[in-house]
Design a protein around this motif. Structure first.
Motif, PDB file in Angstrom:
ATOM      1  N   TYR A  84       0.815  -1.212   0.000  1.00 43.91           N
ATOM      2  CA  TYR A  84       0.000   0.000   0.000  1.00 43.91           C
ATOM      3  C   TYR A  84       0.854   1.271   0.000  1.00 43.91           C
ATOM      4  N   LEU A 134      -5.484   1.907  -5.377  1.00 45.82           N
ATOM      5  CA  LEU A 134      -6.478   2.211  -4.353  1.00 45.82           C
ATOM      6  C   LEU A 134      -7.367   3.373  -4.776  1.00 45.82           C
ATOM      7  N   PRO A 169      -3.512  -5.609   0.307  1.00 49.76           N
ATOM      8  CA  PRO A 169      -3.633  -4.424  -0.554  1.00 49.76           C
ATOM      9  C   PRO A 169      -3.299  -4.688  -2.012  1.00 49.76           C
TER      10      PRO A 169
END
Length: 312
Positions: free
Chosen positions: A239, A248, A274
């Motif tokens: 992430y 994202l 993620p």
């Protein structure tokens, strides 16, 4: 969540596994729903190449991600023959399989099949329309892995990766479709090696979204430096990478949604991943992004149970 069987991943991932912690529960009230996404352009089936599962490697720290470093130079994608973008339309949800054991469940060709640690898939289920990504993406993206994906998700994936490269990023596709048998092999290895933590390290066969053929695990060349370990491919600090942050913020625009968000363990049953994105169509992905919830949370709250649960 899943475990890679690729030889050079075992050691790096084993060293970064999260220590098991108490598992919470969630029993949302189920109400009927009439929404399911379907696609029609998946008649061709290609013999799958089983892919090794991957493992979550711990929860991220609460400190914010570091400032992104200068992104790498984009590389051009090869010319790809034009193909129509598969359409995803909301249609009434079929119900014939809701009264059978999940171990016997063979989903239809929709994109919103529920898969959790409670609601699994039959060992005989193989999605229709699997195609190899090597014919659509170069080796610097697929890393030479024989990754397969359902046809409905290929064009959106290629478009997304093309736009990421145009932004100066270097996304990597590390995993796609994985069969029931591939998941079973990897899980057995962890049951023998770490029996007390096997449930944390690997989903049982039949309980992985990868069996749907619409899930991609992404990687980033920045991850090794961030983690401080050479050749690392899967880590929750994905992430922090430029690729992870871009996905994202933008993956929903192409129909992809993050399956296992941070702090959603009690709902999804899986640790934060993620890198794990599932294609559900632009309409559903955008709705989930705007509401800030996972597909699992949405489905458990709005749909009846898809089948009679089996014990993993």
């Amino acid at each position: 969540m899943t475990i890679p069987a690729h030889p050079r991943r075992w050691f790096g991932l084993f060293c970064l596994l999260v220590v098991a912690f108490s598992v919470g529960g969630c029993s949302p009230t189920a109400t009927p729903s009439t929404a399911i996404v379907t696609d029609a352009d998946e008649s061709a089936t290609i013999t799958p190449h089983p892919r090794p599962p991957v493992v979550a490697t711990g929860l991220p720290p609460t400190t914010p991600p570091p400032e992104a470093t200068a992104p790498p130079t984009a590389t051009d994608l090869p010319t790809i023959a034009p193909s129509p973008l598969p359409t995803a339309s909301l249609t009434p949800s079929p119900t014939p399989d809701r009264n059978i054991p999940c171990s016997s469940r063979i989903p239809d060709n929709g994109l919103l099949t529920v898969v959790t640690l409670t609601y699994g898939l039959s060992r005989d289920y193989e999605p229709a329309g699997l195609v190899g990504l090597s014919g659509y993406l170069p080796n610097d993206v697929t890393l030479g892995y024989p990754t397969e994906l359902r046809r409905a998700a290929v064009t959106p994936l290629v478009k997304m990766i093309t736009d990421m490269q145009a932004a100066g990023l270097q996304p990597r596709v590390l995993s796609g479709y994985r069969s029931f048998s591939a998941q079973a092999i990897a899980r057995q290895k962890w049951l023998e090696k770490e029996p007390d933590r096997a449930n944390i390290l690997s989903a049982p066969p039949g309980f992985s979204e990868h069996q749907l053929g619409t899930v991609i695990d992404f990687g980033s060349p920045e991850l090794a430096e961030i983690v401080g370990q050479e050749d690392i491919e899967f880590h929750t600090w994905f992430y922090k990478t430029s690729e992870g942050r871009w996905l994202l913020d933008n993956a929903h625009k192409y129909g992809f949604t993050l399956s296992y968000p941070f702090e959603a363990f009690e709902i999804t049953g899986f640790f934060y991943e993620p890198w794990h994105y599932r294609y559900v169509g632009v309409e559903m992905a955008t709705q989930l992004h705007e509401e800030g919830i996972s597909l699992t949370e949405h489905q458990l709250a709005t749909e009846p149970p898809p089948c009679i649960p089996d014990s993993p």
